[in-house]
Scaffold this active site. Sequence first.
Site, mmCIF file in Angstrom:
data_model
loop_
_atom_site.group_PDB
_atom_site.id
_atom_site.type_symbol
_atom_site.label_atom_id
_atom_site.label_comp_id
_atom_site.label_asym_id
_atom_site.label_seq_id
_atom_site.Cartn_x
_atom_site.Cartn_y
_atom_site.Cartn_z
ATOM 1 N N GLY A 128 7.519 -9.455 -36.137
ATOM 2 C CA GLY A 128 6.392 -10.196 -36.674
ATOM 3 C C GLY A 128 5.279 -9.365 -37.252
ATOM 4 N N GLU A 132 -2.663 -20.721 -8.015
ATOM 5 C CA GLU A 132 -3.370 -20.247 -9.208
ATOM 6 C C GLU A 132 -4.788 -19.791 -8.872
ATOM 7 O OE1 GLU A 132 -1.811 -19.623 -11.796
ATOM 8 O OE2 GLU A 132 0.024 -20.723 -11.320
#
Length: 619
Positions: free
Chosen positions: A219, A438
Amino acid sequence: MSNTDPQPPQKLPLNWVVWTLAVALMLYYLPAMRDRPEPAIKLPYSEFRMLLREGQISSVTLRGSELDGKFITPRMFPEQRRQYSRFLTQLPDFGNEAILAELEEQNIPLEVKEGHDASSSKVILLSYLPWIMFMIILFWLSRRTFRNFSGRGGAFDFDKRLETQFECQKPDTTFDEVAGQTNAKREVQELVEYLRDPDRFHRVGALAPRGVLLMGPPGTGKTLLARALAGEAGVNFYPMSASEFIEVFVGVGASRVRQLFKIAKENSPSIIFIDELDSVGRTRGAGYGGGHDEREQTLNQILAEMDGFAGHDAVIVLAATNRPDVLDPALMRPGRFDRHVTLDLPDQEGRVAILKVHARHIPLADDVNLNQVAAGTPGFSGADLKNLINEAAIQAARENRDHVHSLDFDIARDKIIMGAERTLIIPPDEKHRLAVHESGHTLVAYYLPNTDPLYKVSIVPHGRSLGGTHQLPLQERHTYPEEYLRDKLAVMLAGRIAERELLGSVSTGADDDIHQATGLARAMVSRWGMSKEVGPVDLRDSEEHPFLGREMAQPHHHSEFSAEIIDKAVRELLVAAETTAADLISTHREKLDRLVALLERSETLHKAQIDECLQTGAS
């Protein structure tokens, strides 16, 4: 009187003949298949006479010496394990008058038809006709298949196929479209001058590089740079993916290489561009195929063609790869791909330039600042930034807006980083455990001094994950100090530590965390010398992304004793990281509880909300 020559009568195409015969045969046999008689059992003559005397026969048809009859009621025959309503009997050559008289006496209907012997030739013909038709159709299909292969671009007609496959292109791409790669454009600028005026270089005995290898992550614009080089020079451009050289037949790859180079020389000045060179350019002799498989023959032909350039041939070979480490050394020597151009991931200034190129035709709202967008996308390649612009435009269109706003870019960035948001009903207890997990990552990342700044934490399922804690570096990193990596390990393992401290057990949610942390710790020990027990020794087992042949041929550079030391050092790093995370969670337990409650309620927290919760204790 006409002057035109008489036209010869046209022959009926073979395929029309075949299909006409097939339809005629089908129309002939369909009625016969539809009116097929029911199955019959063969009876001995004596048994037939007995059944006739008992009055069990309902009707009889006589065909020559064969008698076809029907029972009044179906009869069971144990030998065949089924019932029959019809029978066949072979009559003798004498005594048939008595049979006829007996049938007439019992008023049994008698029908006489033509015997088989009278039309034996017709029967034989009809019995063989399907096979004859089958052979004709098979022959026609074989000829048609071979004609398609050999006369219409098939696998047997390489030359005609290649002439159309290697169609010359004239790209109109310019260096202005290759944003964010200033150094790479500078390195190939002299190739443009050579292709524009090769005689100027030949007068002083200078030769341009025969091969230029464009290297860089996916990319970063390797193909775009190759097209821009051809566009700036105004020369013929022959793009080809390396995998297109390989075919099922041996020798096709080498034939295609010869044809490609031949066409390029005939139309010089020109550029040959081979994308994904590692498909055929890998180190030879490392796989199952030995030294004579199709891929290696193709590679050998590429090497031979590059050696065969004459001094006046204004042909340059460009190749692109993101795996230069696996290429055959013969490709890299002088006279072949001896010039290497590296295309790196763009820095912030480069990202701004790339965003401006791709946003030229996008209506941006006044609140969009491309500098801020570039600052929030470190590590994005040019392709990622193009995708970001497109996703933001799609989001604006989805909301039926005429301009793309800053919020659209934020949503697009989250989609690229975290994955697309998906709807999933999570049970309350599992949602609470996910929030604890988390929050553990978030708390430890917030308090450790050497980690990247927090960007967002979410327990909304995105992509393949149920939640995630995301960090964005303030600037690009080219090297990573040991303290940064140790803190990164602690952040990775903090989720399971928070589960253990708050819930009393761990879950499978830490599967990827443990996998990533173990890989990082092993690299610290075996590659980067960050263990006192192992020392500064490269003891890695294999390449980071090995292909099969290279991996099989690569020996291990350490003994089993050294492997035990490496495993012990890796375990010590991970245990130390767990201890660091556990100490922080224990010290800031109250803040962790507040963060868990806030995350469980809001589901997604941005940096400002995280800072407010952990700094002031607001809930």
